[in-house]
Write a protein that holds these residues in place. Structure first.
Motif, short mmCIF file in Angstrom:
data_model
loop_
_atom_site.label_atom_id
_atom_site.label_comp_id
_atom_site.label_asym_id
_atom_site.label_seq_id
_atom_site.Cartn_x
_atom_site.Cartn_y
_atom_site.Cartn_z
N GLY A 42 -8.79 -6.41 -6.25
CA GLY A 42 -8.07 -7.59 -5.79
C GLY A 42 -6.67 -7.55 -6.39
O GLY A 42 -5.98 -6.53 -6.36
N THR A 43 -6.25 -8.66 -6.98
CA THR A 43 -4.93 -8.75 -7.61
C THR A 43 -4.97 -8.42 -9.10
O THR A 43 -3.93 -8.44 -9.75
N GLY A 44 -6.15 -8.17 -9.63
CA GLY A 44 -6.26 -7.75 -11.03
C GLY A 44 -6.66 -8.84 -12.01
O GLY A 44 -6.61 -8.61 -13.22
N LEU A 45 -7.04 -10.01 -11.53
CA LEU A 45 -7.44 -11.07 -12.46
C LEU A 45 -8.63 -10.63 -13.32
O LEU A 45 -8.57 -10.67 -14.55
N SER A 46 -9.71 -10.19 -12.68
CA SER A 46 -10.87 -9.76 -13.46
C SER A 46 -10.54 -8.49 -14.25
O SER A 46 -11.03 -8.32 -15.37
N THR A 47 -9.70 -7.65 -13.69
CA THR A 47 -9.29 -6.43 -14.38
C THR A 47 -8.66 -6.76 -15.72
O THR A 47 -8.93 -6.10 -16.73
N SER A 48 -7.82 -7.79 -15.75
CA SER A 48 -7.15 -8.17 -17.00
C SER A 48 -8.16 -8.58 -18.06
O SER A 48 -7.98 -8.29 -19.25
N TRP A 49 -9.21 -9.25 -17.66
CA TRP A 49 -10.25 -9.69 -18.61
C TRP A 49 -11.07 -8.50 -19.11
O TRP A 49 -11.40 -8.43 -20.30
N ILE A 50 -11.43 -7.60 -18.21
CA ILE A 50 -12.20 -6.42 -18.63
C ILE A 50 -11.38 -5.62 -19.64
O ILE A 50 -11.88 -5.24 -20.71
N LEU A 51 -10.10 -5.37 -19.31
CA LEU A 51 -9.23 -4.65 -20.24
C LEU A 51 -9.13 -5.35 -21.58
O LEU A 51 -9.09 -4.70 -22.63
N ASP A 52 -9.08 -6.67 -21.56
CA ASP A 52 -8.96 -7.45 -22.79
C ASP A 52 -10.16 -7.26 -23.72
O ASP A 52 -10.03 -7.38 -24.93
N GLY A 53 -11.31 -6.93 -23.15
CA GLY A 53 -12.51 -6.70 -23.96
C GLY A 53 -12.74 -5.26 -24.35
O GLY A 53 -13.54 -4.96 -25.22
N MET A 54 -12.03 -4.36 -23.71
CA MET A 54 -12.23 -2.93 -23.97
C MET A 54 -11.50 -2.49 -25.24
O MET A 54 -10.43 -2.98 -25.54
N ASP A 55 -12.10 -1.53 -25.95
CA ASP A 55 -11.42 -0.96 -27.11
C ASP A 55 -10.48 0.17 -26.65
O ASP A 55 -10.52 0.59 -25.49
N PRO A 56 -9.60 0.65 -27.56
CA PRO A 56 -8.60 1.64 -27.16
C PRO A 56 -9.14 2.94 -26.54
O PRO A 56 -8.54 3.46 -25.61
N PRO A 57 -10.28 3.49 -26.99
CA PRO A 57 -10.73 4.74 -26.35
C PRO A 57 -11.41 4.55 -24.99
O PRO A 57 -11.65 5.53 -24.29
#
Length: 187
Positions: free
Chosen positions: A50-65
């Motif tokens: 979509g426009t990346g709303l959920s993407t931003s949340w998933i990224l926010d929970g992911m660690d650097p690797p």
């Protein structure tokens, strides 16, 4: 309340301007972030950027690797995500048909799949589930009736949940919360 991802408001504003109405709600997105934290060094897949709303949340929970591949077939909406999130080296945004991508990448395995489009949810479900590692999450939302559902869609959603519940390779929780979230874990 914990803070929203830094790019969230910018993406939300662009989403509203674009007229995109299929974005996941903040409750679901918060859950996506929380579940993402449990997969350190994980391989993540989002079907339906979509426009990346959920993407931003998933990224926010992911660690650097960790890495996230996010697929969408609409360049206008994907460009909103790319503008706000494209500089994150953990993210690969892919403009393509979800079905074609699943077929071409069936060999890949993921620790976390958020299926937020037809492919991987209602179409090619078995192939998407085969891409899930043991212990991996398969997450879908919009399983409770939504105002934008076309006629007859409620039967499809009910059938999808029944199909997932009957699978012996998944342990599933069907949450009657937010827009209706199903979380399955591969045994």
């Amino acid at each position: 309340m914990q803070p929203f991802p830094s790019a969230y408001q910018r993406i939300l504003d662009k989403t509203l301007e674009s007229g995109f109405t299929m974005a996941s709600d903040a409750l679901t997105c918060s859950l996506l972030r929380t579940l993402a934290v449990s997969k350190p060094s994980g391989k993540f897949l989002e079907l339906g950027t979509g426009t990346g709303l959920s993407t931003s949340w998933i990224l926010d929970g992911m660690d650097p690797p960790s890495t996230l591949i996010s697929i969408d077939n609409d360049a206008v909406f994907l460009d909103i995500a790319r503008e706000a999130l494209g500089s994150d080296p953990r993210l690969q945004l892919v403009l393509t048909d979800g079905g074609a991508w699943i077929e071409e990448n069936a060999h890949q395995r993921f620790d976390y799949i958020f299926a937020d489009t037809w492919h991987g949810k209602y179409l090619l479900l078995d192939k998407a589930l085969a891409m899930l590692n043991k212990g991996g999450f398969y997450i879908i939302d919009d399983m409770l009736p939504q105002p934008n559902w076309p006629e007859g869609h409620e039967e499809k959603a009910t059938g999808l949940v029944a199909f997932l519940e009957a699978r012996e390779d998944l342990l599933l929780t069907n949450q009657l919360w937010a827009t209706g979230v199903v979380i399955a874990v591969k045994k």
